[in-house]
Design an enzyme around this catalytic site. Structure first.
Site, PDB file in Angstrom:
ATOM      1  N   ASP A   1     -34.686 -69.599  73.724  1.00 21.38           N
ATOM      2  CA  ASP A   1     -35.520 -69.588  74.918  1.00 21.38           C
ATOM      3  C   ASP A   1     -36.962 -69.712  74.418  1.00 21.38           C
ATOM      4  O   ASP A   1     -37.259 -69.486  73.235  1.00 21.38           O
ATOM      5  CB  ASP A   1     -35.308 -68.319  75.765  1.00 21.38           C
ATOM      6  CG  ASP A   1     -35.861 -68.496  77.189  1.00 21.38           C
ATOM      7  OD1 ASP A   1     -36.653 -69.440  77.413  1.00 21.38           O
ATOM      8  OD2 ASP A   1     -35.499 -67.694  78.080  1.00 21.38           O
TER       9      ASP A   1
HETATM   10  C1  NOJ Z   1     -38.317 -69.267  79.877  1.00 21.13           C
HETATM   11  C2  NOJ Z   1     -37.092 -69.176  80.737  1.00 21.13           C
HETATM   12  O1  NOJ Z   1     -36.420 -67.953  80.500  1.00 21.13           O
HETATM   13  C3  NOJ Z   1     -36.130 -70.327  80.499  1.00 21.13           C
HETATM   14  O2  NOJ Z   1     -35.079 -70.232  81.424  1.00 21.13           O
HETATM   15  C4  NOJ Z   1     -36.850 -71.638  80.604  1.00 21.13           C
HETATM   16  O3  NOJ Z   1     -35.942 -72.702  80.396  1.00 21.13           O
HETATM   17  C5  NOJ Z   1     -37.963 -71.676  79.582  1.00 21.13           C
HETATM   18  N1  NOJ Z   1     -38.884 -70.569  79.847  1.00 21.13           N
HETATM   19  C6  NOJ Z   1     -38.738 -72.989  79.595  1.00 21.13           C
HETATM   20  O4  NOJ Z   1     -39.503 -73.073  80.736  1.00 21.13           O
END
Ligand code: NOJ
Length: 737
Positions: free
Chosen positions: A280
């Site tokens: 993530d």
């Molecule tokens: C954090 C989020 O938890 C995730 O779901 C997302 O894909 C990423 N940021 C990128 O924006």
């Protein structure tokens, strides 16, 4: 030898043509044996891998992404504007990875002057219990990603609704591992059917947003395998996503993105997952530990998988074979999804009308009729006046926030001039008021904003029917501290219901909410965030052009006191003026804190059943404008299938979602049932059908920590069938072996 004049002339002409001249001067293109599509994705990946330098391998395991660029970083020339990019290797024909958030539609379209369809919540898609609708959901996303030049979706959220206050529940398919896994698996299939790479996230146990980057989740492995991990196991089996995104939280003391048990043991060894694990955003904490634990790609940034990884490989701390495996996993996923053979062609026009039709179809299957005293469906013939109240129903419909936020066409319907900001609701231009009016051209339909309950009640009193809209904004990065509707909307509904006995409530919510007014109103529809065609879909259900068929993929509790944890781990509850805030709040903590999910698998309906608590509305529940009866259950124990007769006993055609629940033998120690299969069955008024449902074996398996494997217990299983987890008229005891 003298050449004939004509031939000489031709040669002169060829030499004078710049393109051909240049071509001639170039060395012949090197053969690219990996472009042989008769080879397997793994063989093709290995052929590319053999050509890569160490620097190129390192380049493929990290990238850039949203947020401020770090010193020395620059945006690659081919950047497509999404959440992430991993720069490709043009000399070998390997394109850059262009990743876009796309949980409920493609994010960040507007800054690129593009359009993206807003789909209903994923929770809504789960409420349709329809694999075809889930596939269509993914198809809309994949199709629009492709048209916008992206080759990877980083959606695919499947974290279970362990806590009904989780801020991201609208991105996730509910509380049951089977329903959630099947739903997300088909969404991923739909994405990847477009030649775009899919993803599943957030791996794993990322079940609350409060302190999400520091919370340390503890749960016995058995419980994890039978709940959150089972949803991933089923979703990955069905969807075969190109990547798995590991989550922000810790699990048993280790960050999820460097957790050997999760990434290597469960995902790669046990499930034999062949794709790559991407962190993530900013969830990578180390180089050597993460690489050895099974992380394959840091996103975004290079502080761990850039130079430090190169050094770790050179010094032997991370074997070259491990780096090769990271790259192999990425390349094989790219070949498998077709992004190398059939790269997306950017700047194709997205078809907004097709997207809207698809979103409407999914919304109409997803909205759940929770209560009806006979007021619904509304009959235009008997209505002279309607009061429509609240939730900006005259302007548009709310959408969910965070990285799932889709840009509204023309800007926020409440104020198009206002740029959309993280944490602020965006309304889409599908105003229910307009579509209600279309159903009753001869009636007087008036609107009241609902900000003053007394004024709304006055309007309601003067009308034949009052339709109150209530909404609840939810977004990534925070949870709802309570189950209550925010902004005094409970008081509004009470006041309106007291003024008009024909009051119907439409809930536009990210999550389940409590309903202290449930006994005072005539009807309730849960519409989730219904997407770009939400207004039409709601009006069609209200007036019966569509017969409701959705069923709850999540339990609605009467109050927080009935949940496994009355309070969310780590939430201070001291934010608003020292009191209890009623709304979505973001609490970003720095210090790690434990979350002991002692309930294990017993959350949602399993909790309410085993604790013998009465929910407000049960998992699997949902009404229709017709009725059904269940008779004649037969169980084929060896074939893991059940057969019964379903009859539409009412006067309207309809679709019933028949559900099968299994209670495990006594030796399991379980005093609750598990969903093991279901089917959507469409029946004309009065019609009956013989229905056969095959059960998912993992739904009634038990995970043995000792054997580190699934097992099926000997003994008597109780199989029951019906229209909800609490209404199962058919039951048989069987061995299921
Ligand atoms: C954090 C989020 O938890 C995730 O779901 C997302 O894909 C990423 N940021 C990128 O924006």
């Amino acid at each position: 030898m003298l050449l004939p004049l004509r031939k000489l002339f031709t040669i002169a002409l060829l030499l004078a043509t710049p393109g051909i001249n240049a071509q001639k001067a170039k060395a012949p293109a090197a053969p690219k044996p990996w472009m042989d599509t008769s080879l397997s994705p793994d063989q093709r990946a290995d052929l590319v891998l053999a050509q890569l330098t160490l620097a190129e391998k390192i380049q493929l395991v990290h990238g850039i992404g949203w947020g401020p660029l770090r010193a020395g970083e620059s945006v690659p020339a081919d950047n497509n504007g999404g959440a992430g990019e991993v720069v490709g290797i043009p000399r070998l024909g390997i394109p850059s990875l262009q990743q876009a958030d796309s949980a409920v539609g493609v994010r960040m379209a507007a800054p690129q002057s593009r359009y993206a369809t807003l789909l209903p919540s994923v929770l809504g898609a789960a409420a349709s219990w329809d694999s075809e609708a889930a596939h269509l959901y993914g198809d809309v996303i994949g199709r629009e990603l492709r048209a916008q030049g992206y080759n990877q979706s980083i959606g695919g959220g499947v974290n279970l609704a362990r806590d009904p206050r989780n801020g991201r529940l609208f991105e996730y398919p509910g509380e049951d591992p089977l329903l959630a896994g099947v739903t997300v698996g088909h969404v991923i299939q739909g994405v990847q059917a477009n030649g775009v790479m899919g993803d599943i996230k957030h791996f794993a146990l990322n079940d609350q947003e409060t302190g999400r980057t520091v919370v340390d989740v503890h749960m016995p492995h058995k419980a994890a395998r039978e709940s959150d991990l089972l949803a991933f196991e089923i979703g990955i089996r069905i969807g075969q996503p190109a990547s798995v995104m590991c989550s922000y939280n810790k699990v048993d003391g280790d960050w999820a993105c460097e957790n050997e048990w999760l990434l290597s043991h469960v995902l790669k060894q046990d499930w034999k997952y062949p794709g790559f694990v991407v962190s993530d955003w900013e969830a990578t904490h180390t180089t050597v530990k993460a690489a050895l634990a099974g992380l394959d790609m840091q996103m975004p940034g290079d502080e761990h998988f850039g130079k430090p990884l190169e050094q770790a490989v050179t010094s032997g701390q991370v074997p070259m074979a491990r780096l090769d495996n990271m790259v192999h996993r990425l390349l094989r996923s790219m070949f498998a999804a077709g992004v190398i053979d059939r790269p997306p062609t950017p700047r194709t026009v997205v078809d907004p009308f097709r997207g809207r039709d698809d979103a409407q179809h999914i919304a109409e299957e997803s909205i759940v009729l929770l209560k009806n005293n006979g007021t619904l469906p509304l009959n235009p013939q008997n209505l002279h006046s309607i009061a429509v109240i609240g939730a900006h129903a005259d302007r548009g419909i709310m959408s969910g926030g965070g990285s799932a936020q889709v840009d509204a066409p023309g800007g926020n319907a409440l104020d198009p001039s206002r740029p959309s900001k993280w944490g602020e609701p965006v309304y889409f231009p599908s105003a229910p008021l307009r579509y209600i009016r279309e159903h009753v051209p001869d009636a007087t339909v008036r609107f009241d904003p609902g900000t003053d309950p007394a004024s709304a009640a006055r309007l309601a009193k003067s009308a034949d029917v009052a339709i109150v809209f209530a909404d609840q904004y939810m977004s990534e990065g925070g949870d709802a501290p309570t189950l209550s509707l925010p902004n005094n909307q409970d008081a509004l509904i009470r006041a309106v219901a007291a003024a008009n006995p024909h009051t119907v409530v439409i809930l536009i919510t990210g999550n389940p909410v409590s309903m202290p007014w449930v006994n005072q109103v005539a009807g309730i529809l849960e519409a989730w965030y219904p997407g770009i065609a939400g207004g039409q879909a709601i009006a069609n259900l209200l007036f019966g052009s569509v017969n409701p068929s959705g069923k709850l993929p999540i339990t609605f509790a009467k109050s927080e006191a009935d949940l496994p944890h009355a309070r969310i781990f780590g939430m201070s509850y001291q934010i608003a003026n020292g009191g209890l805030p009623e709304h979505w709040i973001s609490e970003n903590k720095r210090e790690s804190f434990p979350a002991n999910y002692t309930e294990g698998v017993r959350f949602g309906y399993k909790w309410f059943d085993s604790e013998d608590k009465e929910p407000l509305f049960a998992f699997g529940y949902g009404l229709s404008y017709t009725t059904y009866s269940y008779t004649g259950l037969k169980v084929n124990a060896a074939g893991h299938a059940v057969t019964f007769t379903l009859t539409n006993t009412g006067k309207r055609d309809g679709t019933e979602i028949s559900q099968v629940y299994v209670q495990l033998p006594l030796a399991s120690g379980e005093n609750f049932r598990r969903l093991a299969g279901w089917q959507r069955v469409s029946l004309k008024a009065g019609e009956n059908k013989t229905v056969t449902i095959t059960l998912e074996p993992l739904a009634f398996a038990s995970f043995s920590e000792q054997k580190d494997a699934w097992q099926w217990l000997d003994g008597e299983y109780v199989v029951s069938v019906g229209g909800s987890s609490r209404s199962r008229p058919l039951e048989r005891k069987t061995s299921l072996r």
